[in-house]
Write a protein that holds these residues in place. Structure first.
Motif, mmCIF file in Angstrom:
data_model
loop_
_atom_site.group_PDB
_atom_site.id
_atom_site.type_symbol
_atom_site.label_atom_id
_atom_site.label_comp_id
_atom_site.label_asym_id
_atom_site.label_seq_id
_atom_site.Cartn_x
_atom_site.Cartn_y
_atom_site.Cartn_z
ATOM 1 N N THR A 317 0.832 -1.206 0.000
ATOM 2 C CA THR A 317 0.000 0.000 0.000
ATOM 3 C C THR A 317 0.864 1.253 0.000
ATOM 4 O O THR A 317 0.608 2.204 -0.749
ATOM 5 N N TYR A 320 2.696 1.721 -3.440
ATOM 6 C CA TYR A 320 1.850 2.270 -4.499
ATOM 7 C C TYR A 320 1.216 3.592 -4.082
ATOM 8 O O TYR A 320 0.034 3.855 -4.339
ATOM 9 N N ASP A 323 -2.073 3.594 -1.883
ATOM 10 C CA ASP A 323 -3.277 3.126 -2.585
ATOM 11 C C ASP A 323 -3.619 1.737 -2.059
ATOM 12 O O ASP A 323 -2.997 0.741 -2.439
ATOM 13 N N LYS A 326 -4.523 -1.188 -4.724
ATOM 14 C CA LYS A 326 -3.391 -1.894 -5.330
ATOM 15 C C LYS A 326 -2.713 -2.802 -4.306
ATOM 16 O O LYS A 326 -2.290 -3.922 -4.630
#
Length: 505
Positions: A317, A320, A323, A326
């Motif tokens: 997390t 990315y 995020d 993702k």
């Protein structure tokens, strides 16, 4: 024989009484619905087209709160509020605007993100459960935690440590600790409160969370901060996020037993001590099930199978750019592969678990979507602008941070939109702050505190819904039991902002 005949008659009477009660309840509900429609139709009929709604704009939200307290059904209450707002806007055509609103909300990128994140998180937790890894983690915790008080303190600490995203904290932490707290007879309401109190406040305080990314970008978009400087202003505002700090402190004190149980929480704890940690009004299914593991694993392997996926979820997390979607996709793929290679779970069982997790999250997700629908109606009625503009004549350099906190807390509480409402509010709040020459980090701190309070205290906010679902209690049981503590934090925050406003005037 006489006794048997008497008991049969009593059963028949009780069944007939039940039928009469259900029938009367239906007619009472129908009468209330028709009355509400008539009231809002009259409001719409007497409204001059093109003029502002003024104080009438808050009526749909007030109706949501009233119906929810009466029915204890958050989704149905929000749906009633949405329909009330649509009647005000156009009483002769409700279906088309309602359909358009649903289509607009369901097509929103944020909603799609929430549905996928929550569904996959539910599936991920289900996989951990059927692999027996959560049980292994619980057994390991029992070797480290030896009292009821330690279990509640550990719950707050775990919620605070998982600060990347409040969804992650509300779902993953609650599912990890509730078997331990059940063992020590802690009510699910208290677990939901402790996790919810650690989730949103910590996500606000720590500048590497989804909240920090969103608000830093929002500050730059509204030219409150220069390009690429939004995060710096956010960090400068962290010491002024009074409610977030106070809510976290109160949660620790409640977990440690320094602040005693009060109100509904006291009743919930008494019930739990009598062997019933799960509230009787919880109708949902929990994110748990019996183990489907094909073989028994030793404790070190069980712990590895638990900690590795959870740490991977956090790390991916962050990798990315905070995020969670993702991160959870990567984690699900790796976890399924890991358990399959170990011969622990079949591929089919794990895919089934993903769908079961999605299914478990359907009602919480529908409630969150209902909150977005209500926000859209409130935006059309101009509720946020009305509340802020009403208080403008009473503003001063000293009182401004406290008033911003109170007003935006009410707006977020009424709309359950801890993020979206600030898209409207910041262009109004910031120019006034500049005109009054208020210390900008203090204003941002008040805004973020309002966001944290609204997310924390509103019974149909996303984090509250997910905290109650993860902990295993109804949203209304969670709302009523935690509200006294949230209100205490809010009152103390108002005094803190008044003091800070005086200091920086």
């Amino acid at each position: 024989m006489a006794d048997n005949e008497l008991s049969i008659k009593q059963v028949e009477m009780s069944e007939s009484v039940k039928k009469i009660y259900i029938s009367n309840k239906f007619f009472i509900t129908l009468l209330i619905c028709l009355s509400v429609y008539a009231v809002f139709y009259l409001i719409a009929a007497n409204h001059v087209e093109g003029t502002e709604w003024g104080w009438l704009s808050i009526l749909p939200t007030v109706s949501v709160l009233g119906i929810a307290i009466f029915s204890r059904r958050p989704f149905e209450s929000m749906l009633a509020g949405v329909l009330a707002g649509l009647i005000m806007i156009n009483p002769d055509n409700i279906i088309t605007p309602f359909s358009d609103s649903v289509s607009s909300v369901m097509g929103d990128e944020t909603i799609v993100w929430i549905i996928l994140v929550c569904g996959l998180m539910g599936g991920f937790i289900r996989i951990l459960e059927i692999s027996s890894c959560l049980n292994g983690f619980t057994e390991w915790l029992k070797t480290k935690i030896h009292s009821r008080r330690q279990s509640t303190i550990a719950t707050v600490l775990l919620g605070a440590v998982v600060f990347i995203d409040d969804y992650l904290s509300c779902l993953a932490v609650s599912s990890s600790v509730k078997k331990l707290t059940d063992y020590y007879q802690v009510s699910r309401e208290k677990i939901a409160y402790l996790i919810d109190s650690a989730a949103a406040p910590m996500c606000v305080i720590v500048p590497i969370s989804t909240w920090a990314v969103f608000f830093a970008g929002l500050l730059e978009e509204n030219e409150v901060a220069e390009s690429a400087q939004g995060l710096n202003l956010y960090i400068a505002s962290i010491p002024f996020m009074a409610y977030a700090w106070l809510a976290l402190l109160i949660a620790f004190l409640v977990g440690a037993g320094v602040i005693k149980d009060i109100g509904p929480m006291k009743k919930a704890e008494e019930r739990a001590r009598n062997g019933h940690p799960i509230p009787p009004d919880f109708e949902g299914s929990e994110l748990s099930n019996k183990s489907k593991a094909k073989r028994e694993l030793k404790m070190p392997i069980q712990l590895f199978n638990f900690f590795f996926p959870v740490l991977l979820l956090i790390a991916s997390t962050v990798y990315y750019d905070i995020d969670l979607l993702k991160g959870v996709i990567i984690t699900c793929v790796v976890t399924i592969s890991l358990y399959y290679i170990q011969g622990l779970l079949s591929f089919e069982d794990q895919v089934d678990a993903l769908f079961q997790g999605f299914n478990t999250m359907l009602y919480p997700l529908s409630t969150v979507i209902g909150g977005f629908l209500l926000k859209e109606i409130n935006d059309q009625l101009g509720m946020t602008e009305f509340i802020i503009e009403t208080a403008t004549p009473y503003l001063s350099q000293i009182t401004y941070p406290a008033i911003v906190f109170v007003l935006l807390s009410l707006v977020v509480f009424g709309t359950a939109s801890s993020w979206g409402v600030f898209v409207i509010a910041i262009p109004i709040v910031i120019p006034i702050a500049l005109h009054l020459d208020v210390h900008m980090p203090l204003v941002i701190g008040a805004l973020l505190s309002a966001s944290a309070f609204g997310s924390h205290s509103c019974f149909f906010s996303d984090s509250s819904i997910l905290a109650s679902q993860g902990a295993g209690c109804s949203p209304m049981a969670h709302a009523f039991s935690q509200f006294p503590y949230a209100l205490l934090g809010a009152i103390l925050a108002v005094f803190a902002f008044l003091g800070l406003g005086y200091m920086y005037a």
